[in-house]
Design a protein around this motif. Structure first.
Motif, PDB file in Angstrom:
ATOM      1  N   ALA A 245       0.822  -1.210   0.000  1.00  0.00           N
ATOM      2  CA  ALA A 245       0.000   0.000   0.000  1.00  0.00           C
ATOM      3  C   ALA A 245       0.857   1.261   0.000  1.00  0.00           C
ATOM      4  O   ALA A 245       0.519   2.256  -0.626  1.00  0.00           O
ATOM      5  N   THR A 246       1.977   1.222   0.702  1.00  0.00           N
ATOM      6  CA  THR A 246       2.812   2.423   0.831  1.00  0.00           C
ATOM      7  C   THR A 246       3.927   2.481  -0.192  1.00  0.00           C
ATOM      8  O   THR A 246       4.479   3.550  -0.456  1.00  0.00           O
ATOM      9  N   GLY A 247       4.266   1.320  -0.771  1.00  0.00           N
ATOM     10  CA  GLY A 247       5.373   1.294  -1.716  1.00  0.00           C
ATOM     11  C   GLY A 247       6.729   1.273  -1.045  1.00  0.00           C
ATOM     12  O   GLY A 247       7.759   1.300  -1.723  1.00  0.00           O
ATOM     13  N   VAL A 248       6.738   1.225   0.284  1.00  0.00           N
ATOM     14  CA  VAL A 248       7.993   1.234   1.036  1.00  0.00           C
ATOM     15  C   VAL A 248       8.197  -0.129   1.684  1.00  0.00           C
ATOM     16  O   VAL A 248       7.332  -0.596   2.425  1.00  0.00           O
ATOM     17  N   PRO A 249       9.321  -0.792   1.424  1.00  0.00           N
ATOM     18  CA  PRO A 249       9.565  -2.101   2.038  1.00  0.00           C
ATOM     19  C   PRO A 249       9.593  -2.005   3.558  1.00  0.00           C
ATOM     20  O   PRO A 249      10.135  -1.049   4.120  1.00  0.00           O
ATOM     21  N   THR A 250       8.995  -2.967   4.204  1.00  0.00           N
ATOM     22  CA  THR A 250       9.045  -3.009   5.663  1.00  0.00           C
ATOM     23  C   THR A 250      10.354  -3.659   6.097  1.00  0.00           C
ATOM     24  O   THR A 250      11.098  -4.218   5.289  1.00  0.00           O
ATOM     25  N   GLU A 251      10.618  -3.605   7.402  1.00  0.00           N
ATOM     26  CA  GLU A 251      11.806  -4.275   7.926  1.00  0.00           C
ATOM     27  C   GLU A 251      11.731  -5.777   7.666  1.00  0.00           C
ATOM     28  O   GLU A 251      12.756  -6.427   7.410  1.00  0.00           O
ATOM     29  N   LEU A 252      10.522  -6.334   7.714  1.00  0.00           N
ATOM     30  CA  LEU A 252      10.363  -7.759   7.438  1.00  0.00           C
ATOM     31  C   LEU A 252      10.683  -8.067   5.979  1.00  0.00           C
ATOM     32  O   LEU A 252      11.331  -9.079   5.672  1.00  0.00           O
ATOM     33  N   ASP A 253      10.251  -7.198   5.070  1.00  0.00           N
ATOM     34  CA  ASP A 253      10.588  -7.367   3.657  1.00  0.00           C
ATOM     35  C   ASP A 253      12.098  -7.387   3.466  1.00  0.00           C
ATOM     36  O   ASP A 253      12.638  -8.186   2.689  1.00  0.00           O
TER      37      ASP A 253
ATOM     38  N   LEU B 206      14.378  -8.255   5.646  1.00  0.00           N
ATOM     39  CA  LEU B 206      14.945  -9.495   6.188  1.00  0.00           C
ATOM     40  C   LEU B 206      14.740 -10.651   5.215  1.00  0.00           C
ATOM     41  O   LEU B 206      15.639 -11.484   5.022  1.00  0.00           O
ATOM     42  N   VAL B 207      13.569 -10.714   4.593  1.00  0.00           N
ATOM     43  CA  VAL B 207      13.313 -11.741   3.581  1.00  0.00           C
ATOM     44  C   VAL B 207      14.307 -11.593   2.430  1.00  0.00           C
ATOM     45  O   VAL B 207      14.846 -12.586   1.906  1.00  0.00           O
ATOM     46  N   ALA B 208      14.588 -10.347   2.028  1.00  0.00           N
ATOM     47  CA  ALA B 208      15.535 -10.099   0.940  1.00  0.00           C
ATOM     48  C   ALA B 208      16.954 -10.504   1.335  1.00  0.00           C
ATOM     49  O   ALA B 208      17.715 -11.031   0.515  1.00  0.00           O
ATOM     50  N   VAL B 209      17.317 -10.265   2.591  1.00  0.00           N
ATOM     51  CA  VAL B 209      18.637 -10.678   3.077  1.00  0.00           C
ATOM     52  C   VAL B 209      18.775 -12.194   2.995  1.00  0.00           C
ATOM     53  O   VAL B 209      19.799 -12.725   2.537  1.00  0.00           O
ATOM     54  N   MET B 210      17.746 -12.899   3.443  1.00  0.00           N
ATOM     55  CA  MET B 210      17.768 -14.359   3.374  1.00  0.00           C
ATOM     56  C   MET B 210      17.921 -14.843   1.932  1.00  0.00           C
ATOM     57  O   MET B 210      18.726 -15.732   1.638  1.00  0.00           O
ATOM     58  N   ALA B 211      17.167 -14.246   1.028  1.00  0.00           N
ATOM     59  CA  ALA B 211      17.231 -14.641  -0.376  1.00  0.00           C
ATOM     60  C   ALA B 211      18.626 -14.389  -0.947  1.00  0.00           C
ATOM     61  O   ALA B 211      19.159 -15.222  -1.700  1.00  0.00           O
ATOM     62  N   ARG B 212      19.221 -13.276  -0.577  1.00  0.00           N
ATOM     63  CA  ARG B 212      20.569 -12.950  -1.073  1.00  0.00           C
ATOM     64  C   ARG B 212      21.604 -13.928  -0.536  1.00  0.00           C
ATOM     65  O   ARG B 212      22.504 -14.366  -1.262  1.00  0.00           O
ATOM     66  N   LEU B 213      21.502 -14.286   0.724  1.00  0.00           N
ATOM     67  CA  LEU B 213      22.465 -15.203   1.325  1.00  0.00           C
ATOM     68  C   LEU B 213      22.430 -16.584   0.677  1.00  0.00           C
ATOM     69  O   LEU B 213      23.459 -17.250   0.547  1.00  0.00           O
ATOM     70  N   ARG B 214      21.240 -17.027   0.260  1.00  0.00           N
ATOM     71  CA  ARG B 214      21.104 -18.381  -0.285  1.00  0.00           C
ATOM     72  C   ARG B 214      21.163 -18.412  -1.810  1.00  0.00           C
ATOM     73  O   ARG B 214      21.143 -19.493  -2.411  1.00  0.00           O
ATOM     74  N   ALA B 215      21.274 -17.247  -2.441  1.00  0.00           N
ATOM     75  CA  ALA B 215      21.334 -17.180  -3.895  1.00  0.00           C
ATOM     76  C   ALA B 215      22.753 -17.490  -4.383  1.00  0.00           C
ATOM     77  O   ALA B 215      23.712 -17.445  -3.613  1.00  0.00           O
ATOM     78  N   PRO B 216      22.907 -17.828  -5.654  1.00  0.00           N
ATOM     79  CA  PRO B 216      24.255 -18.018  -6.211  1.00  0.00           C
ATOM     80  C   PRO B 216      25.125 -16.800  -5.926  1.00  0.00           C
ATOM     81  O   PRO B 216      24.701 -15.657  -6.115  1.00  0.00           O
ATOM     82  N   GLY B 217      26.346 -17.055  -5.457  1.00  0.00           N
ATOM     83  CA  GLY B 217      27.238 -15.955  -5.118  1.00  0.00           C
ATOM     84  C   GLY B 217      27.059 -15.458  -3.703  1.00  0.00           C
ATOM     85  O   GLY B 217      27.774 -14.549  -3.259  1.00  0.00           O
TER      86      GLY B 217
ATOM     87  N   ASP C 270       6.620 -20.298  -0.327  1.00  0.00           N
ATOM     88  CA  ASP C 270       7.522 -19.326   0.285  1.00  0.00           C
ATOM     89  C   ASP C 270       6.879 -18.738   1.531  1.00  0.00           C
ATOM     90  O   ASP C 270       5.813 -19.185   1.970  1.00  0.00           O
ATOM     91  N   ILE C 271       7.506 -17.731   2.104  1.00  0.00           N
ATOM     92  CA  ILE C 271       7.027 -17.174   3.365  1.00  0.00           C
ATOM     93  C   ILE C 271       5.657 -16.528   3.201  1.00  0.00           C
ATOM     94  O   ILE C 271       4.858 -16.511   4.148  1.00  0.00           O
ATOM     95  N   GLN C 272       5.339 -16.035   2.009  1.00  0.00           N
ATOM     96  CA  GLN C 272       4.028 -15.451   1.782  1.00  0.00           C
ATOM     97  C   GLN C 272       2.945 -16.530   1.844  1.00  0.00           C
ATOM     98  O   GLN C 272       1.846 -16.303   2.367  1.00  0.00           O
ATOM     99  N   ASP C 273       3.250 -17.712   1.320  1.00  0.00           N
ATOM    100  CA  ASP C 273       2.306 -18.826   1.398  1.00  0.00           C
ATOM    101  C   ASP C 273       2.121 -19.270   2.845  1.00  0.00           C
ATOM    102  O   ASP C 273       1.007 -19.611   3.265  1.00  0.00           O
ATOM    103  N   VAL C 274       3.226 -19.285   3.593  1.00  0.00           N
ATOM    104  CA  VAL C 274       3.139 -19.636   5.014  1.00  0.00           C
ATOM    105  C   VAL C 274       2.224 -18.651   5.737  1.00  0.00           C
ATOM    106  O   VAL C 274       1.341 -19.038   6.515  1.00  0.00           O
ATOM    107  N   ALA C 275       2.441 -17.359   5.480  1.00  0.00           N
ATOM    108  CA  ALA C 275       1.630 -16.330   6.132  1.00  0.00           C
ATOM    109  C   ALA C 275       0.173 -16.418   5.710  1.00  0.00           C
ATOM    110  O   ALA C 275      -0.740 -16.287   6.546  1.00  0.00           O
ATOM    111  N   ALA C 276      -0.079 -16.666   4.433  1.00  0.00           N
ATOM    112  CA  ALA C 276      -1.457 -16.757   3.939  1.00  0.00           C
ATOM    113  C   ALA C 276      -2.191 -17.924   4.587  1.00  0.00           C
ATOM    114  O   ALA C 276      -3.361 -17.804   4.979  1.00  0.00           O
ATOM    115  N   GLN C 277      -1.499 -19.066   4.712  1.00  0.00           N
ATOM    116  CA  GLN C 277      -2.145 -20.229   5.316  1.00  0.00           C
ATOM    117  C   GLN C 277      -2.440 -19.974   6.792  1.00  0.00           C
ATOM    118  O   GLN C 277      -3.506 -20.350   7.299  1.00  0.00           O
ATOM    119  N   MET C 278      -1.503 -19.326   7.495  1.00  0.00           N
ATOM    120  CA  MET C 278      -1.728 -19.053   8.910  1.00  0.00           C
ATOM    121  C   MET C 278      -2.840 -18.026   9.111  1.00  0.00           C
ATOM    122  O   MET C 278      -3.644 -18.144  10.050  1.00  0.00           O
TER     123      MET C 278
END
Length: 240
Positions: free
Chosen positions: A11-19, A21-32, A95-103
């Motif tokens: 809604a705001t167009g601004v990533p939250t702190e949780l967003d 953290l998700v990006a950090v996780m994705a970067r750590l596990r991505a190639p390189g 992914d985490i969005q599916d986890v959140a949606a199910q919960m």
């Protein structure tokens, strides 16, 4: 349709702190990224999930705000880790969005007194809703013992099983047992004394309790089938 009003990064167009953290996780596990993170599996992370959970419990019981903030973050990170692994594992593909949606769907569905038209005036009313809804959600469960993880710490498992034993009418917990304690301090000292006695006699307190709990589960199943005699529960009550 349930109306859930909340602010979001969408809604705001601004990533939250949780967003972030998700990006950090994705970067750590991505190639390189980080070879260790990329090499982990659900199974390899179990030990860390257990450790972080116990550290959170300790922070809740003995820590302060900063301790809880840190340990909650560590547990959250484990959840994100497993979700990212699933997102890149064929056959899992969530992914985490599916986890959140199910919960979200689960919590809304299990609170008809908040999001629907049912009325709950007491916590006991809420628990009745939960029991009824869980029966509908999992019709394959035929016993009150179904779904209880056997790997729980033995004392926590004992507490859970005693609750189930009471639910099926095997015991009445009010005033049960031959030893009465008035506080957790008193209870803790008593439990420690029992373990000390077991150790001095070369006995394994953990194994002894787990063995007894397996017997209790058999009695609960017998009670559900209409053929129990509360033999193990009866052993805990000394003769007058």
């Amino acid at each position: 349709m349930t109306d859930l009003s909340f602010s979001s990064s969408a809604a705001t167009g601004v990533p939250t702190e949780l967003d972030e953290l998700v990006a950090v996780m994705a970067r750590l596990r991505a190639p390189g990224g980080c070879p260790w993170d990329a090499d982990q599996t659900h199974e390899s992370l179990v030990q860390y999930l257990i450790e972080e959970t116990y550290e959170l419990v300790e922070a809740i019981e003995t820590g302060n705000r900063d301790d809880m903030l840190e340990e909650l973050g560590d547990v959250l990170y484990q959840v994100l880790f497993h979700a990212d692994i699933a997102a890149h594992t064929p056959g899992e593909d969530f992914d985490i969005q599916d986890v959140a949606a199910q919960m979200t769907a689960k919590m809304v569905g299990r609170h008809p007194h908040v999001f629907g038209d049912r009325v709950a005036k007491t916590p006991d009313d809420v628990m009745e809703f939960w029991d009824d809804l869980k029966r509908r959600e999992k019709p394959g469960r035929t016993s009150v013992l179904d779904g209880i993880p056997q790997a729980m710490p033995s004392l926590a498992l004992a507490d859970k099983l005693l609750g189930r034993a009471e639910k099926v009418g095997l015991i009445e917990l009010e005033g049960a047992g031959g030893v009465q304690v008035a506080s957790e301090d008193e209870l803790g000292a008593l439990l420690l004394a029992i373990v000390a006695s077991a150790k001095s006699n070369g006995l394994d307190a953990e194994r002894a309790l787990r063995t007894t709990l397996r017997g209790l589960q058999e009695e609960i199943r017998e009670q559900e089938a209409g053929a129990a005699d509360a033999g193990i529960i009866g052993l805990a009550v000394p003769e007058a």
